[in-house]
Design a protein around this motif. Structure first.
Motif, PDB file in Angstrom:
ATOM      1  N   ASP A 136      -2.323   4.171  -6.714  1.00 40.49           N
ATOM      2  CA  ASP A 136      -3.647   4.102  -6.093  1.00 40.49           C
ATOM      3  C   ASP A 136      -4.552   5.231  -6.572  1.00 40.49           C
ATOM      4  O   ASP A 136      -5.677   5.366  -6.095  1.00 40.49           O
ATOM      5  CB  ASP A 136      -3.524   4.133  -4.567  1.00 40.49           C
ATOM      6  CG  ASP A 136      -2.772   5.360  -4.071  1.00 40.49           C
ATOM      7  OD1 ASP A 136      -2.167   6.072  -4.900  1.00 40.49           O
ATOM      8  OD2 ASP A 136      -2.774   5.603  -2.854  1.00 40.49           O
ATOM      9  N   ARG A 137      -4.067   6.059  -7.514  1.00 37.81           N
ATOM     10  CA  ARG A 137      -4.896   7.118  -8.079  1.00 37.81           C
ATOM     11  C   ARG A 137      -5.547   6.653  -9.385  1.00 37.81           C
ATOM     12  O   ARG A 137      -5.115   5.675 -10.001  1.00 37.81           O
ATOM     13  CB  ARG A 137      -4.079   8.371  -8.383  1.00 37.81           C
ATOM     14  CG  ARG A 137      -3.896   9.309  -7.202  1.00 37.81           C
ATOM     15  CD  ARG A 137      -2.859   8.833  -6.253  1.00 37.81           C
ATOM     16  NE  ARG A 137      -2.309   9.921  -5.451  1.00 37.81           N
ATOM     17  CZ  ARG A 137      -1.316   9.751  -4.596  1.00 37.81           C
ATOM     18  NH1 ARG A 137      -0.750   8.559  -4.419  1.00 37.81           N
ATOM     19  NH2 ARG A 137      -0.874  10.788  -3.893  1.00 37.81           N
TER      20      ARG A 137
ATOM     21  N   ALA B 120       0.825  -1.205   0.000  1.00 36.20           N
ATOM     22  CA  ALA B 120       0.000   0.000   0.000  1.00 36.20           C
ATOM     23  C   ALA B 120       0.861   1.257   0.000  1.00 36.20           C
ATOM     24  O   ALA B 120       0.548   2.242  -0.692  1.00 36.20           O
ATOM     25  CB  ALA B 120      -0.933  -0.012   1.209  1.00 36.20           C
TER      26      ALA B 120
ATOM     27  N   HIS C 215       2.325   1.617  -3.473  1.00 39.09           N
ATOM     28  CA  HIS C 215       1.239   2.036  -4.354  1.00 39.09           C
ATOM     29  C   HIS C 215       1.016   3.544  -4.250  1.00 39.09           C
ATOM     30  O   HIS C 215       0.877   4.243  -5.265  1.00 39.09           O
ATOM     31  CB  HIS C 215      -0.062   1.311  -3.967  1.00 39.09           C
ATOM     32  CG  HIS C 215      -0.410   0.168  -4.871  1.00 39.09           C
ATOM     33  ND1 HIS C 215      -0.177  -1.133  -4.538  1.00 39.09           N
ATOM     34  CD2 HIS C 215      -0.969   0.146  -6.105  1.00 39.09           C
ATOM     35  CE1 HIS C 215      -0.585  -1.921  -5.507  1.00 39.09           C
ATOM     36  NE2 HIS C 215      -1.066  -1.175  -6.480  1.00 39.09           N
ATOM     37  N   HIS C 216       0.989   4.048  -3.046  1.00 37.48           N
ATOM     38  CA  HIS C 216       0.730   5.470  -2.831  1.00 37.48           C
ATOM     39  C   HIS C 216       1.920   6.310  -3.313  1.00 37.48           C
ATOM     40  O   HIS C 216       1.735   7.366  -3.935  1.00 37.48           O
ATOM     41  CB  HIS C 216       0.466   5.733  -1.348  1.00 37.48           C
ATOM     42  CG  HIS C 216       0.151   7.163  -1.056  1.00 37.48           C
ATOM     43  ND1 HIS C 216      -1.076   7.736  -1.371  1.00 37.48           N
ATOM     44  CD2 HIS C 216       0.898   8.162  -0.487  1.00 37.48           C
ATOM     45  CE1 HIS C 216      -1.066   9.005  -1.013  1.00 37.48           C
ATOM     46  NE2 HIS C 216       0.109   9.291  -0.478  1.00 37.48           N
TER      47      HIS C 216
END
Length: 296
Positions: A58-59, A49, A52-53
């Motif tokens: 994650d967008r 996570a 990803h960010h």
């Protein structure tokens, strides 16, 4: 002339942005998760996570591509899924691809007008079938044939590149990349020159006893240049894409290897970073060809 240059450049920049956006969208639609290979099977959900960010994965796609494009305009192509600088990775491989495609483009640009002009003036019966044969033969098949003859049977040249490419190792890849596009552009040049030879002022120059070579250089080729330039502009793009295939045959450490690994590893930043300079170079050549046609 200035307004024509601005208009041509603006159109090519827009097409460049559209092409990269399409590549990014395609990558986002592919199944799978590249982070699994980058972090390994023992990574925690928190680690996934966080990465990803950090990489904007994650967008939504429009925000992610907009973020990449804004940084790319400033020279920052981002980082790979494994944390390497994309600019450094691409910069190590780009020169090999540029040399391969550039050498082929120079050979095609120099030889195709001459061969096309000779074909039109001499009405040779050999160049017609030869150009048809090579136009219909993919670079991969030509490359394999050259390796079979010149590397395996005759032993004159190396079959693959080991380490950094040298002139001897690049000879077969350049020829394999050049021949199909040389055949196509020779056919285009032949058609353009043959059409100009039927022009009244050219026919009059020939009747007046001017040497055919002088008529070709001074009267025919300048008028045929827009058609030849347009074909060469398209060829530039085909040579870059063909170079990626030829690199795989001869084990050349260029953009082809990087793009193949990046696509299979779902590394969007690396795919975009590897394609951006190639597509930009193609767009520049096409812009020059558009400008020449626009002035004609």
């Amino acid at each position: 002339m200035f307004r024509l240059a601005i208009r041509v450049l603006a159109r090519r920049v827009a097409l460049l942005a559209a092409a990269l956006a399409l590549v990014s969208l395609t990558q986002s639609l592919l199944p799978g998760d590249g982070l699994f290979g980058a972090l390994g099977p023992h990574a925690t959900e928190q680690q996934r996570a966080a990465l990803h960010h950090e990489l904007w994965l994650d967008r939504a796609w429009p925000a992610r591509f907009g973020h990449w494009a804004a940084h790319a305009l400033g020279g920052d192509l981002g980082v790979t899924l494994r944390g390497a600088d994309v600019s450094a990775v691409v910069g190590s491989a780009l020169p090999n691809t540029l040399v391969l495609a550039g050498c082929a483009l120079v050979l095609v640009s120099l030889l195709s007008p001459l061969l096309g002009g000779f074909w039109a003036l001499s009405k040779s019966r050999l160049l017609g079938p030869a150009t048809t044969l090579f136009v219909a033969t993919p670079e991969f098949v030509v490359a394999v044939g050259l390796v079979l003859v010149f590397a395996i049977w005759l032993g004159w040249l190396p079959a693959a590149v080991v380490g950094e490419p040298d002139p001897a190792a690049l000879a077969l890849p350049v020829v394999a990349l050049t021949l199909p596009q040389l055949a196509w552009n020779t056919a285009v040049a032949h058609a353009a020159v043959a059409d100009q030879l039927r022009a009244p002022h050219v026919a009059a120059a020939i009747r007046d006893g001017l040497a055919r070579s002088r008529v070709l250089v001074r009267h025919v080729l300048p008028s045929a240049l827009p058609a030849i330039a347009g074909s060469l502009g398209t060829t530039a793009g085909l040579l870059f894409s063909g170079a990626l295939v030829v690199e795989s045959v001869f084990n050349i450490p260029g953009l082809g290897q990087i793009i193949t690994a990046a696509v299979s590893g779902r590394d969007e930043n690396l795919v975009l970073g590897a394609l951006a300079p190639a597509v930009a170079a193609i767009s520049l050549v096409l812009a020059v060809a558009d400008f020449i046609r626009g002035r004609a």
